[in-house]
Design a protein around this motif. Structure first.
Motif, PDB file in Angstrom:
ATOM      1  N   ALA A 110     -41.284 -29.251 -17.682  1.00 45.48           N
ATOM      2  CA  ALA A 110     -42.210 -29.909 -17.686  1.00 45.48           C
ATOM      3  C   ALA A 110     -43.133 -29.652 -15.951  1.00 45.48           C
ATOM      4  N   ASN A 111     -42.169 -29.743 -14.957  1.00 46.31           N
ATOM      5  CA  ASN A 111     -42.239 -29.614 -13.571  1.00 46.31           C
ATOM      6  C   ASN A 111     -41.791 -27.962 -13.467  1.00 46.31           C
ATOM      7  N   GLY A 112     -41.545 -27.197 -14.985  1.00 51.54           N
ATOM      8  CA  GLY A 112     -41.394 -25.782 -14.260  1.00 51.54           C
ATOM      9  C   GLY A 112     -40.103 -24.977 -15.119  1.00 51.54           C
ATOM     10  N   PHE A 113     -39.631 -24.388 -14.477  1.00 52.44           N
ATOM     11  CA  PHE A 113     -39.273 -23.485 -15.650  1.00 52.44           C
ATOM     12  C   PHE A 113     -38.594 -22.405 -15.123  1.00 52.44           C
ATOM     13  N   ILE A 114     -37.493 -21.471 -15.469  1.00 52.44           N
ATOM     14  CA  ILE A 114     -36.968 -20.510 -15.170  1.00 52.44           C
ATOM     15  C   ILE A 114     -36.171 -19.276 -16.777  1.00 52.44           C
ATOM     16  N   GLN A 134     -27.812 -16.129 -11.224  1.00 55.59           N
ATOM     17  CA  GLN A 134     -28.580 -16.476  -9.996  1.00 55.59           C
ATOM     18  C   GLN A 134     -29.304 -17.711 -11.407  1.00 55.59           C
ATOM     19  N   ALA A 135     -29.547 -17.803 -12.504  1.00 43.26           N
ATOM     20  CA  ALA A 135     -30.584 -18.345 -12.753  1.00 43.26           C
ATOM     21  C   ALA A 135     -30.151 -19.763 -12.020  1.00 43.26           C
ATOM     22  N   GLU A 136     -28.443 -20.112 -12.823  1.00 46.37           N
ATOM     23  CA  GLU A 136     -27.706 -20.898 -13.126  1.00 46.37           C
ATOM     24  C   GLU A 136     -28.010 -21.837 -11.452  1.00 46.37           C
ATOM     25  N   LYS A 137     -27.349 -21.329 -10.126  1.00 50.29           N
ATOM     26  CA  LYS A 137     -28.217 -21.667  -8.694  1.00 50.29           C
ATOM     27  C   LYS A 137     -29.773 -22.283  -8.613  1.00 50.29           C
ATOM     28  N   LEU A 138     -30.468 -21.535  -9.218  1.00 56.67           N
ATOM     29  CA  LEU A 138     -31.317 -22.330  -8.993  1.00 56.67           C
ATOM     30  C   LEU A 138     -31.621 -22.827  -9.503  1.00 56.67           C
ATOM     31  N   VAL A 139     -31.092 -23.040 -11.164  1.00 55.15           N
ATOM     32  CA  VAL A 139     -31.804 -24.776 -11.686  1.00 55.15           C
ATOM     33  C   VAL A 139     -30.381 -25.811 -10.842  1.00 55.15           C
ATOM     34  N   GLU A 140     -29.561 -25.086 -10.103  1.00 58.59           N
ATOM     35  CA  GLU A 140     -29.010 -26.974  -9.933  1.00 58.59           C
ATOM     36  C   GLU A 140     -30.423 -26.925  -8.301  1.00 58.59           C
ATOM     37  N   ASP A 141     -29.951 -26.229  -7.509  1.00 60.57           N
ATOM     38  CA  ASP A 141     -30.856 -26.443  -6.388  1.00 60.57           C
ATOM     39  C   ASP A 141     -32.476 -26.593  -6.385  1.00 60.57           C
ATOM     40  N   PHE A 142     -33.093 -26.100  -8.033  1.00 65.19           N
ATOM     41  CA  PHE A 142     -34.508 -26.463  -7.706  1.00 65.19           C
ATOM     42  C   PHE A 142     -35.049 -27.823  -9.000  1.00 65.19           C
ATOM     43  N   GLY A 143     -33.749 -27.928 -10.180  1.00 64.68           N
ATOM     44  CA  GLY A 143     -34.013 -29.008 -10.946  1.00 64.68           C
ATOM     45  C   GLY A 143     -35.049 -29.073 -12.066  1.00 64.68           C
TER      46      GLY A 143
END
Length: 183
Positions: free
Chosen positions: A78-82, A16-25
């Motif tokens: 800097a702009n976030g993380f999961i 699920q994290a991989e999908k969020l990385v793709e969408d939110f960068g």
């Protein structure tokens, strides 16, 4: 976006994290991946981590917290993380909060992926990693339940916890996670 994906080993956090990385960068920071890389590289940290991981136990807090601190110092956060697989204990959660408070980047949401233990055992056995045998998996689930249960209350008290059903189709799970993210 600064979120923690929280759930038992095999609950689908990484997928699920991989999908969020793709969408939110924003980068996914997986303690499991960091630890496995250290083991593969044969570093001192890797040797310490390997004995605990082989027994299905958690790696010492000070080792994991140091790795996370180093990772959060990298510019791509800097702009976030999961965070995937961290924190796993109340001490780690408190250390994370203190660290992020100093950086002015507190966790915004904690997504708790809830998955039935028998489903997790099957998922991990099918994954086929060397450290995934049934006894080790069940021990890891017991360790998770015992040591991380206080996190649920900790983050609920902060108003950051969102429980998400982690069973079923991956796209449906992703939709439930998105609905739980901060706007």
């Amino acid at each position: 976006m600064r979120i923690v994906l929280f759930g038992a080993p095999g609950s689908g956090k990484g997928t699920q994290a991989e999908k969020l990385v793709e969408d939110f960068g924003v980068p996914q920071i997986s303690t499991g991946d960091l630890l496995r890389a250290a083991v593969a590289d044969g570093t001192e940290l890797g040797r310490k981590a390997k004995s605990a991981m082989d027994a299905g136990e958690l790696v010492a807090d000070e080792v994991v917290i140091g790795m996370i601190r180093d990772r959060l110092d990298e510019p791509d956060t800097a702009n976030g993380f999961i965070l995937d697989g961290f924190p796993r204990s109340l001490a780690q959660a408190e250390a994370l909060d203190t660290m992020l408070e100093k950086l002015g980047r507190p966790v915004q949401r904690v997504i708790h992926l809830e998955v039935d233990n028998e489903e997790i055992v099957q998922r991990l056995l099918e994954r086929g990693r060397a450290d995934d045998n049934e006894d080790t998996i069940r021990n890891r689930l017991d360790v998770f339940d015992n040591q991380t249960q206080p996190l649920i209350e900790y983050y609920r008290n902060q108003g950051k916890l969102e429980a998400v059903d982690g069973m079923g189709d991956m796209d449906a799970i992703q939709a439930r996670i998105r609905a739980a993210l901060p706007s």
